[in-house]
Motif scaffolding. Sequence first.
Motif, PDB file in Angstrom:
ATOM      1  N   SER A 126       0.804  -1.217   0.000  1.00  0.00           N
ATOM      2  CA  SER A 126       0.000   0.000   0.000  1.00  0.00           C
ATOM      3  C   SER A 126       0.834   1.262   0.000  1.00  0.00           C
ATOM      4  O   SER A 126       2.051   1.236   0.155  1.00  0.00           O
ATOM      5  CB  SER A 126      -0.895   0.000   1.240  1.00  0.00           C
ATOM      6  N   ALA A 127       0.136   2.367  -0.141  1.00  0.00           N
ATOM      7  CA  ALA A 127       0.777   3.677  -0.068  1.00  0.00           C
ATOM      8  C   ALA A 127       1.384   3.889   1.315  1.00  0.00           C
ATOM      9  O   ALA A 127       2.420   4.542   1.453  1.00  0.00           O
ATOM     10  CB  ALA A 127      -0.235   4.765  -0.391  1.00  0.00           C
ATOM     11  N   ASP A 128       0.774   3.315   2.351  1.00  0.00           N
ATOM     12  CA  ASP A 128       1.300   3.442   3.709  1.00  0.00           C
ATOM     13  C   ASP A 128       2.670   2.782   3.820  1.00  0.00           C
ATOM     14  O   ASP A 128       3.598   3.345   4.390  1.00  0.00           O
ATOM     15  CB  ASP A 128       0.322   2.825   4.718  1.00  0.00           C
ATOM     16  N   VAL A 129       2.811   1.586   3.262  1.00  0.00           N
ATOM     17  CA  VAL A 129       4.096   0.898   3.283  1.00  0.00           C
ATOM     18  C   VAL A 129       5.113   1.704   2.483  1.00  0.00           C
ATOM     19  O   VAL A 129       6.253   1.886   2.900  1.00  0.00           O
ATOM     20  CB  VAL A 129       3.971  -0.541   2.730  1.00  0.00           C
ATOM     21  N   TRP A 130       4.707   2.220   1.331  1.00  0.00           N
ATOM     22  CA  TRP A 130       5.599   3.032   0.508  1.00  0.00           C
ATOM     23  C   TRP A 130       6.085   4.254   1.289  1.00  0.00           C
ATOM     24  O   TRP A 130       7.270   4.561   1.296  1.00  0.00           O
ATOM     25  CB  TRP A 130       4.863   3.475  -0.764  1.00  0.00           C
ATOM     26  N   LEU A 131       5.160   4.928   1.956  1.00  0.00           N
ATOM     27  CA  LEU A 131       5.513   6.126   2.717  1.00  0.00           C
ATOM     28  C   LEU A 131       6.488   5.790   3.843  1.00  0.00           C
ATOM     29  O   LEU A 131       7.474   6.494   4.060  1.00  0.00           O
ATOM     30  CB  LEU A 131       4.249   6.778   3.290  1.00  0.00           C
ATOM     31  N   ARG A 132       6.251   4.703   4.540  1.00  0.00           N
ATOM     32  CA  ARG A 132       7.154   4.296   5.621  1.00  0.00           C
ATOM     33  C   ARG A 132       8.530   3.923   5.080  1.00  0.00           C
ATOM     34  O   ARG A 132       9.551   4.223   5.706  1.00  0.00           O
ATOM     35  CB  ARG A 132       6.560   3.144   6.412  1.00  0.00           C
ATOM     36  N   CYS A 133       8.560   3.274   3.925  1.00  0.00           N
ATOM     37  CA  CYS A 133       9.844   2.931   3.309  1.00  0.00           C
ATOM     38  C   CYS A 133      10.589   4.204   2.918  1.00  0.00           C
ATOM     39  O   CYS A 133      11.795   4.306   3.121  1.00  0.00           O
ATOM     40  CB  CYS A 133       9.639   2.048   2.079  1.00  0.00           C
ATOM     41  N   GLN A 134       9.879   5.172   2.374  1.00  0.00           N
ATOM     42  CA  GLN A 134      10.493   6.454   2.010  1.00  0.00           C
ATOM     43  C   GLN A 134      11.101   7.117   3.241  1.00  0.00           C
ATOM     44  O   GLN A 134      12.227   7.606   3.203  1.00  0.00           O
ATOM     45  CB  GLN A 134       9.452   7.410   1.397  1.00  0.00           C
ATOM     46  N   GLN A 146       9.500  -7.832   8.784  1.00  0.00           N
ATOM     47  CA  GLN A 146       8.198  -8.305   9.243  1.00  0.00           C
ATOM     48  C   GLN A 146       7.229  -7.138   9.358  1.00  0.00           C
ATOM     49  O   GLN A 146       7.611  -6.037   9.745  1.00  0.00           O
ATOM     50  CB  GLN A 146       8.362  -8.980  10.599  1.00  0.00           C
ATOM     51  N   ILE A 147       5.958  -7.406   9.016  1.00  0.00           N
ATOM     52  CA  ILE A 147       4.884  -6.433   9.216  1.00  0.00           C
ATOM     53  C   ILE A 147       3.832  -7.101  10.089  1.00  0.00           C
ATOM     54  O   ILE A 147       3.377  -8.202   9.798  1.00  0.00           O
ATOM     55  CB  ILE A 147       4.240  -5.992   7.883  1.00  0.00           C
ATOM     56  N   ARG A 148       3.482  -6.415  11.184  1.00  0.00           N
ATOM     57  CA  ARG A 148       2.424  -6.902  12.067  1.00  0.00           C
ATOM     58  C   ARG A 148       1.284  -5.895  11.998  1.00  0.00           C
ATOM     59  O   ARG A 148       1.463  -4.720  12.338  1.00  0.00           O
ATOM     60  CB  ARG A 148       2.938  -7.043  13.495  1.00  0.00           C
ATOM     61  N   ALA A 149       0.126  -6.365  11.559  1.00  0.00           N
ATOM     62  CA  ALA A 149      -1.015  -5.466  11.412  1.00  0.00           C
ATOM     63  C   ALA A 149      -2.154  -5.926  12.309  1.00  0.00           C
ATOM     64  O   ALA A 149      -2.472  -7.110  12.390  1.00  0.00           O
ATOM     65  CB  ALA A 149      -1.476  -5.439   9.959  1.00  0.00           C
ATOM     66  N   THR A 150      -2.731  -4.953  13.002  1.00  0.00           N
ATOM     67  CA  THR A 150      -3.931  -5.198  13.798  1.00  0.00           C
ATOM     68  C   THR A 150      -4.990  -4.219  13.307  1.00  0.00           C
ATOM     69  O   THR A 150      -4.726  -3.396  12.434  1.00  0.00           O
ATOM     70  CB  THR A 150      -3.667  -4.961  15.301  1.00  0.00           C
ATOM     71  N   GLY A 151      -6.148  -4.272  13.905  1.00  0.00           N
ATOM     72  CA  GLY A 151      -7.200  -3.332  13.547  1.00  0.00           C
ATOM     73  C   GLY A 151      -6.846  -1.902  13.899  1.00  0.00           C
ATOM     74  O   GLY A 151      -7.371  -0.956  13.315  1.00  0.00           O
ATOM     75  N   GLU A 152      -5.905  -1.727  14.833  1.00  0.00           N
ATOM     76  CA  GLU A 152      -5.560  -0.389  15.299  1.00  0.00           C
ATOM     77  C   GLU A 152      -4.284   0.169  14.687  1.00  0.00           C
ATOM     78  O   GLU A 152      -4.137   1.372  14.552  1.00  0.00           O
ATOM     79  CB  GLU A 152      -5.418  -0.400  16.823  1.00  0.00           C
ATOM     80  N   CYS A 153      -3.303  -0.686  14.359  1.00  0.00           N
ATOM     81  CA  CYS A 153      -2.038  -0.143  13.848  1.00  0.00           C
ATOM     82  C   CYS A 153      -1.320  -1.166  12.971  1.00  0.00           C
ATOM     83  O   CYS A 153      -1.651  -2.337  12.964  1.00  0.00           O
ATOM     84  CB  CYS A 153      -1.146   0.289  14.994  1.00  0.00           C
ATOM     85  N   VAL A 154      -0.320  -0.652  12.262  1.00  0.00           N
ATOM     86  CA  VAL A 154       0.574  -1.477  11.451  1.00  0.00           C
ATOM     87  C   VAL A 154       1.983  -1.235  11.975  1.00  0.00           C
ATOM     88  O   VAL A 154       2.453  -0.091  11.997  1.00  0.00           O
ATOM     89  CB  VAL A 154       0.493  -1.099   9.953  1.00  0.00           C
ATOM     90  N   ALA A 155       2.652  -2.293  12.438  1.00  0.00           N
ATOM     91  CA  ALA A 155       4.020  -2.188  12.948  1.00  0.00           C
ATOM     92  C   ALA A 155       4.962  -2.843  11.964  1.00  0.00           C
ATOM     93  O   ALA A 155       4.760  -3.984  11.553  1.00  0.00           O
ATOM     94  CB  ALA A 155       4.125  -2.861  14.320  1.00  0.00           C
ATOM     95  N   ILE A 156       5.993  -2.101  11.573  1.00  0.00           N
ATOM     96  CA  ILE A 156       6.966  -2.605  10.606  1.00  0.00           C
ATOM     97  C   ILE A 156       8.291  -2.827  11.312  1.00  0.00           C
ATOM     98  O   ILE A 156       8.804  -1.941  11.972  1.00  0.00           O
ATOM     99  CB  ILE A 156       7.136  -1.619   9.430  1.00  0.00           C
ATOM    100  N   GLU A 157       8.844  -4.019  11.154  1.00  0.00           N
ATOM    101  CA  GLU A 157      10.176  -4.336  11.673  1.00  0.00           C
ATOM    102  C   GLU A 157      11.131  -4.229  10.495  1.00  0.00           C
ATOM    103  O   GLU A 157      11.032  -4.968   9.510  1.00  0.00           O
ATOM    104  CB  GLU A 157      10.198  -5.744  12.260  1.00  0.00           C
ATOM    105  N   TRP A 158      12.075  -3.290  10.583  1.00  0.00           N
ATOM    106  CA  TRP A 158      12.964  -2.964   9.477  1.00  0.00           C
ATOM    107  C   TRP A 158      14.205  -3.847   9.472  1.00  0.00           C
ATOM    108  O   TRP A 158      14.700  -4.230  10.509  1.00  0.00           O
ATOM    109  CB  TRP A 158      13.392  -1.503   9.555  1.00  0.00           C
ATOM    110  N   LYS A 159      14.713  -4.119   8.282  1.00  0.00           N
ATOM    111  CA  LYS A 159      15.993  -4.810   8.148  1.00  0.00           C
ATOM    112  C   LYS A 159      17.148  -3.837   8.280  1.00  0.00           C
ATOM    113  O   LYS A 159      18.248  -4.223   8.585  1.00  0.00           O
ATOM    114  CB  LYS A 159      16.097  -5.498   6.787  1.00  0.00           C
ATOM    115  N   ILE A 160      16.885  -2.584   8.026  1.00  0.00           N
ATOM    116  CA  ILE A 160      17.955  -1.575   8.084  1.00  0.00           C
ATOM    117  C   ILE A 160      17.795  -0.690   9.283  1.00  0.00           C
ATOM    118  O   ILE A 160      16.757  -0.592   9.862  1.00  0.00           O
ATOM    119  CB  ILE A 160      18.033  -0.715   6.808  1.00  0.00           C
TER     120      ILE A 160
END
Length: 143
Positions: A10-18, A129-143
């Motif tokens: 999604s755009a959310d993942v793209w934005l977080r990666c940016q 890793q991406i952990r998504a719940t109804g309330e939030c999306v948590a991204i565990e970064w490799k970098i």
Amino acid sequence: MAAPSEGLVSADVWLRCQKKLAQFQTLTGKREKVNPKLTALNVELAHVEDEIEKLLNTLTGASAVLISYANAKIEELEAQRQTLSKEIAALSAETMSPEQIERLSVYLNRWEEIAFDDRWQVADSLISQIRATGECVAIEWKI
């Protein structure tokens, strides 16, 4: 890990990666990779190896009790050395060069134009890793 359907990149993942890559773009002027955690682990590994060597050097002419103690201590230090070596190998594999960061930035800047498979590879390069719940999306970064 199976590839997600196109809607999940999604755009959310793209934005977080940016945002994540933006932290590293100021470092692209340097050509050497410096990872403080990796440096600390290498120092600790060198210290453990020195301790093992010192213990081995003290064994010449040692009594049975001292040899027994040294063997136990060396086994403990060897286990610690192996753990540190594994951590160093894992961190070394995850360290990204400025060239890799620059290449990923190009992909992220052209996110809407690139193919889904390329999006998936970019996300896989950055995210462990991406952990998504109804309330939030948590991204565990490799970098």
